[in-house]
Structures are given as C-alpha cells and as structure tokens.
Design a protein around this motif. Sequence first.
Motif, short mmCIF file in Angstrom:
data_model
loop_
_atom_site.label_atom_id
_atom_site.label_comp_id
_atom_site.label_asym_id
_atom_site.label_seq_id
_atom_site.Cartn_x
_atom_site.Cartn_y
_atom_site.Cartn_z
N LEU A 56 0.83 -1.21 0.00
CA LEU A 56 0.00 0.00 0.00
C LEU A 56 0.86 1.26 0.00
N SER A 57 1.93 1.25 0.78
CA SER A 57 2.78 2.45 0.88
C SER A 57 3.53 2.71 -0.41
N GLN A 58 3.70 1.69 -1.24
CA GLN A 58 4.29 1.88 -2.56
C GLN A 58 3.24 2.21 -3.60
N ALA A 59 2.12 1.47 -3.55
CA ALA A 59 1.11 1.57 -4.61
C ALA A 59 0.35 2.90 -4.59
N MET A 60 0.02 3.38 -3.41
CA MET A 60 -0.83 4.57 -3.34
C MET A 60 -0.15 5.81 -3.92
N PRO A 61 1.13 6.06 -3.63
CA PRO A 61 1.79 7.18 -4.30
C PRO A 61 1.89 6.99 -5.81
N GLN A 89 7.48 12.71 -8.66
CA GLN A 89 6.71 12.68 -9.88
C GLN A 89 7.56 12.28 -11.07
N SER A 90 8.80 12.76 -11.14
CA SER A 90 9.64 12.40 -12.27
C SER A 90 9.94 10.91 -12.28
N PHE A 91 10.09 10.33 -11.08
CA PHE A 91 10.38 8.90 -11.03
C PHE A 91 9.14 8.10 -11.39
N ILE A 92 7.97 8.57 -10.98
CA ILE A 92 6.73 7.91 -11.35
C ILE A 92 6.56 7.93 -12.86
N GLU A 93 6.89 9.07 -13.48
CA GLU A 93 6.80 9.16 -14.93
C GLU A 93 7.76 8.19 -15.60
N THR A 94 8.94 8.02 -15.00
CA THR A 94 9.91 7.07 -15.55
C THR A 94 9.33 5.67 -15.56
N LEU A 95 8.67 5.30 -14.45
CA LEU A 95 8.06 3.98 -14.37
C LEU A 95 6.94 3.82 -15.38
N ILE A 119 -0.26 5.37 -7.77
CA ILE A 119 -1.58 5.63 -8.35
C ILE A 119 -1.86 7.13 -8.38
N LEU A 120 -1.57 7.81 -7.26
CA LEU A 120 -1.76 9.26 -7.22
C LEU A 120 -0.86 9.97 -8.22
N GLY A 121 0.38 9.48 -8.34
CA GLY A 121 1.30 10.07 -9.30
C GLY A 121 0.81 9.92 -10.73
N ALA A 122 0.22 8.76 -11.02
CA ALA A 122 -0.34 8.55 -12.36
C ALA A 122 -1.53 9.48 -12.59
N MET A 123 -2.35 9.69 -11.55
CA MET A 123 -3.46 10.63 -11.67
C MET A 123 -2.94 12.04 -11.94
N VAL A 173 9.66 5.12 -3.24
CA VAL A 173 8.63 5.44 -2.26
C VAL A 173 8.91 4.93 -0.85
N LEU A 174 9.99 4.18 -0.68
CA LEU A 174 10.30 3.68 0.65
C LEU A 174 11.64 4.16 1.19
N GLY A 175 12.24 5.15 0.55
CA GLY A 175 13.47 5.70 1.09
C GLY A 175 14.56 5.70 0.05
N GLY A 176 15.26 4.57 -0.08
CA GLY A 176 16.29 4.41 -1.10
C GLY A 176 17.27 5.57 -1.11
N ASN A 177 17.37 6.23 -2.26
CA ASN A 177 18.31 7.34 -2.42
C ASN A 177 17.65 8.69 -2.18
N LYS A 178 16.46 8.65 -1.59
CA LYS A 178 15.72 9.89 -1.40
C LYS A 178 16.39 10.79 -0.37
#
Length: 213
Positions: free
Chosen positions: A35-40, A170-176, A42-46, A193-198
């Motif tokens: 959920l913590s990955q999917a919800m951002p 948003q740019s990373f969502i667009e990349t996906l 989906i919102l990013g796609a919107m 969406v879970l940290g990584g290089n953020k």
Amino acid sequence: MASILDLLQSDLGQTLIQGASQKTGQPADKTANVLSQAMPLILGAMQRNASTPEGAAALNNALENPKHSSGSVLDMLGEIFGDGPGSPEELENDGAGILGHVLGAKQPRIETALSQSSGMDMQSVSKIIKIAAPILMGMLGKQKQTSQTQSNGIGDLLGSVLGQSGSHDQSFIETLLDSDGDGSIVDDVAGMVLGGNKKKGGLGGLLGGLFGK
C-alpha cells in the motif's frame, strides 16, 4: 490537507491494511508495504494524467461523482470489511474501473514492479491496489469538496495529498509509467517510495519510516 502518510498512520489506514490483509491472506506488514508503494504510484499517475486540461477535467468530473465526492467510502470502510453494507468485492470492482482509467495498459507493468519490489505474488498485489484505488478517490473527493477545488486546481490537490517536497517523486513515477517494460527500473520502485536514495524528509523517507522498512 491530509496526505498519504496521514491516511496510512490513521485508524482508517490500519483498517485498510487489516482488511486488505485478510482479503488476500497476506501478512499485515507486507500489505502495508504494498500500500505504501502503490498509493503514491496511483496518485502520481493521476497527477500525470491531470497535467493536461482534458485530463484534469476528466478527473474533476470523476471526483464530483456522488460515489467519490463525499468520501463516504472512508466512513464505511470498517463496515465494508466487517458485516455492514457493501463488500470488498464491490470495492475491488470499483477499483478495477478506476485503475483502468488511470493506469490503462500500464497496469500489469505496475503490478509486476510492485510484486518484485515487495516480494508478494501478483494476484495479491492486484487485489490490494484495486481495494486502494476507491479509497484514494474518496479521499481526494472529500478534500476537493472541503477545499472547493476547481478543475484547474486538481494538480495542486494531488500534489498536496502526495506530500511532495519536490519534483523527484513525480519524475520517477513518470519514468516507471513511460518505461519500456524491460524491468530495468523495478528495483528502483521501492527506493522511490520507501526511502532508497531519497533526501531525508521526502515522501519516500516518510513512508519508509512509517512501518520501519
């Protein structure tokens, strides 16, 4: 305005996590992870779709639909997963329609990425994101009604719910969403969406700390 972090930390978020967990037979911590990955995403796609006047108008119209405008699904969530009116299956059916509009042909790619990054099978991932989509629409619809947001403000509304601190998310969502499906960025989904290089304090860092992942 309430963000995804606020939602997942709330009693409502716990009801969503537990309900989706029971529906799929998956552990609650794995369900929360998806959920913590999917919800951002989906919102990013919107938000991406709403970047054009036509897309913004379409989303605005959908949020004015009585099914979403009052946010009633948020108030009924406990009953839906319990013995009250509605059912998880109805929620899934609504979610399937929403995701069809939002993700289109890219939905299988998103599900594959989420499955690989979370370690959950694709069938369970698919169920979880279908359950999540109407919740997001109800959340957006309620906040749109409260703030009296018009069509030209939909992008800002989505950004506030995403809790974005910059353009990285948003740019990373667009990349996906724009990827050719070769799997080269699957490993980056969790990082996004879970940290990584953020940077500390971004959406990913906040969600990453939410469940101690």
